[in-house]
Design a protein around this motif. Structure first.
Motif, PDB file in Angstrom:
ATOM      1  N   PRO A 254      48.401  43.185  53.097  1.00 17.75           N
ATOM      2  CA  PRO A 254      47.429  43.762  54.031  1.00 17.75           C
ATOM      3  C   PRO A 254      46.471  44.751  53.390  1.00 17.75           C
ATOM      4  O   PRO A 254      46.682  45.221  52.266  1.00 17.75           O
ATOM      5  N   GLU A 255      45.438  45.079  54.160  1.00 20.99           N
ATOM      6  CA  GLU A 255      44.363  45.938  53.668  1.00 20.99           C
ATOM      7  C   GLU A 255      44.801  47.376  53.423  1.00 20.99           C
ATOM      8  O   GLU A 255      44.101  48.128  52.765  1.00 20.99           O
ATOM      9  N   THR A 256      45.946  47.775  53.951  1.00 19.21           N
ATOM     10  CA  THR A 256      46.407  49.159  53.771  1.00 19.21           C
ATOM     11  C   THR A 256      47.058  49.393  52.413  1.00 19.21           C
ATOM     12  O   THR A 256      47.177  50.536  51.977  1.00 19.21           O
ATOM     13  N   VAL A 257      47.497  48.342  51.736  1.00 23.25           N
ATOM     14  CA  VAL A 257      48.226  48.482  50.470  1.00 23.25           C
ATOM     15  C   VAL A 257      47.271  48.842  49.343  1.00 23.25           C
ATOM     16  O   VAL A 257      46.246  48.176  49.133  1.00 23.25           O
ATOM     17  N   GLY A 276      44.869  42.185  49.441  1.00 21.51           N
ATOM     18  CA  GLY A 276      43.956  42.954  50.272  1.00 21.51           C
ATOM     19  C   GLY A 276      42.938  43.737  49.463  1.00 21.51           C
ATOM     20  O   GLY A 276      43.171  44.089  48.297  1.00 21.51           O
ATOM     21  N   ASN A 277      41.831  44.060  50.101  1.00 18.67           N
ATOM     22  CA  ASN A 277      40.717  44.712  49.413  1.00 18.67           C
ATOM     23  C   ASN A 277      40.915  46.198  49.162  1.00 18.67           C
ATOM     24  O   ASN A 277      40.009  46.863  48.647  1.00 18.67           O
ATOM     25  N   ALA A 278      42.072  46.734  49.513  1.00 18.25           N
ATOM     26  CA  ALA A 278      42.360  48.146  49.225  1.00 18.25           C
ATOM     27  C   ALA A 278      43.213  48.314  47.974  1.00 18.25           C
ATOM     28  O   ALA A 278      43.380  49.435  47.488  1.00 18.25           O
ATOM     29  N   THR A 296      42.762  35.651  43.425  1.00 16.08           N
ATOM     30  CA  THR A 296      41.490  36.364  43.449  1.00 16.08           C
ATOM     31  C   THR A 296      41.795  37.853  43.426  1.00 16.08           C
ATOM     32  O   THR A 296      42.472  38.366  44.329  1.00 16.08           O
ATOM     33  N   ILE A 297      41.321  38.515  42.383  1.00 13.83           N
ATOM     34  CA  ILE A 297      41.524  39.960  42.246  1.00 13.83           C
ATOM     35  C   ILE A 297      40.332  40.656  42.878  1.00 13.83           C
ATOM     36  O   ILE A 297      39.192  40.487  42.414  1.00 13.83           O
ATOM     37  N   PRO A 298      40.513  41.419  43.944  1.00  9.73           N
ATOM     38  CA  PRO A 298      39.367  42.069  44.598  1.00  9.73           C
ATOM     39  C   PRO A 298      38.728  43.133  43.722  1.00  9.73           C
ATOM     40  O   PRO A 298      39.337  43.625  42.766  1.00  9.73           O
TER      41      PRO A 298
END
Length: 413
Positions: A254-257, A276-278, A296-298
């Motif tokens: 998730p985006e929170t991690v 996730g993007n975070a 895919t590495i953000p």
């Protein structure tokens, strides 16, 4: 003859005593079904039989009380007046298979239902406030606990320890409420959502308002998919070894991690991962020896640890984000299915053995930002045909990179 008459009179007095005894106080009453009552017996429809605290049974009853423990019941349903089970009251019962607790139960004492080889399912209702230490520990046949009520205030440590086949454990409240039941206990870091389906059981630790995903209970390792996005707490990190060796094939982070710990997914069966993007950092060996096929590495990721994706033999596609400055030692070593790689602008260093052993690699593109390429960064890449660099001066960086004979280096003029 006189001796025989005395013995006979003594036996008659014992029988009369049992018939005349009044039942125990309501708090001590227990109900159960005969162990050999036949296949048509339905403990939820037919009569239940009262056993008093002294163990006096009427003819035809096939179970009995020893001390404060009940023996030889196959099914158990508590009556409404019973409020608490004392320590070890059902401990080690060899035949008890199913337990259904009434709404009056508030306390399940320490080891009340521990080490019962046949116990298969437990049903609780709203009203239970306390589950004691090791209350259900050591039940190797236990598969279902449906469902833990929101009325729970305390779950002691190891309440469900050593239950290797527990696969449905549902809780009516939120995971945050579940965690607060006992932050220092192994079982209190476990949750699942919903009812009547199998779901992974997670373990967490907490620091202030932030949670770290520590891993899975043993039953969680049998899951095929983890939807961490369904967990309604603020997961900020995935701990080291959290999913090491897990059999799941898909995971969504998730985006929170913000961080993925060392060896978090090492040796796992994961083929698909969404990061996730975070996420800012991916630890050493994080996906080493996993079955991941593409990643895919953000752009948020600034650090990828050494050997993070090494020996990912099925990895075919890698998309690196713009936040990375260093491709560390052995990061993609022995990724035998990887066919091409484009290093993004912003990367300054490609370290030793970064892509060593990528036997299917045919094309590499290196941006102008790269100023250092380590020894054998592209060693043992026999299929490598073309390396594209941004400027002529970068050709010198490749002299010890282990390029195969015949590999062509191109640059923009």
């Amino acid at each position: 003859m006189k001796k025989f008459i005395i013995i006979l009179l003594a036996l008659m007095m014992i029988l009369v005593s049992c018939d005349q005894q009044t039942p125990a106080n309501n708090d001590d009453l227990m109900l159960g079904s005969p162990s050999n009552s036949g296949s048509d017996y339905d403990p939820y429809k037919d009569e239940f039989f009262i056993i008093d605290e002294n163990g006096c049974l009427k003819p035809g009853r096939y179970y009995y009380l020893v001390g404060n423990r009940y023996r030889y019941m196959e099914e158990y349903e508590s009556i409404e007046e019973v409020k608490a089970f004392q320590e070890g009251v059902f401990n080690e019962m060899p035949m008890l298979k199913r337990v259904k607790l009434g709404t009056s139960i508030e306390t399940i004492g320490e080891r009340s239902f521990a080490d019962m080889p046949s116990l298969f399912s437990v049903e609780m209702k709203e009203g239970v406030k306390t589950i004691g230490s090791e209350a259900f520990s050591g039940n190797r046949s236990l598969e279902y606990i449906d469902a833990l009520p929101k009325s729970l205030e305390t779950i002691a440590s190891d309440a469900f320890s050593n239950c290797p086949f527990l696969r449905i454990l549902c809780y009516r409240g939120t995971l945050d409420e579940w965690y607060k039941l006992g932050a220092d206990s192994y079982n209190a870091n476990v949750s699942c959502f919903g009812k009547d389906y199998e779901i992974a059981l997670y373990r967490f630790s907490k620091d202030g308002e932030n949670y770290t995903l520590e891993g899975l209970t043993p039953r969680g390792k049998g899951q095929n998919e983890f939807k961490l996005t369904d967990i309604n707490i603020n997961i900020t990190s995935i701990a080291a070894n959290a999913f090491k060796g897990v059999e799941a094939t898909s995971i969504v982070i998730p985006e929170t991690v913000t961080s993925i710990g060392e060896s978090a997914f090492e040796n796992s069966k994961i083929t698909t991962v969404t990061i996730g993007n975070a996420v800012e950092s991916i630890g050493n060996l994080a996906f080493m020896n996993s079955d991941v096929m593409e990643v895919t590495i953000p752009d948020s990721v600034t650090t990828i640890g050494y050997a993070a994706f090494s020996n990912c033999m099925k990895l075919k596609s890698v998309n690196l984000g713009s936040g990375i400055e260093v491709i560390d030692w052995n990061t993609f070593e022995q990724c035998a299915a990887l066919e091409n790689i484009t290093i993004p602008e912003g990367v300054k260093e490609i370290k030793t053995w970064a892509f060593n052993g990528c036997s299917s690699l045919t094309t590499v593109t290196i941006p102008a930002s790269v100023t250092s390429i380590g020894d054998r960064a592209f060693g043992k890449c026999p299929s490598l045909k073309t390396v594209n660099v941004a400027k002529e001066s970068q050709i010198e960086l490749l002299k010890d990179a282990g390029l195969p004979e015949g590999c062509r280096i191109t640059y923009e003029k």
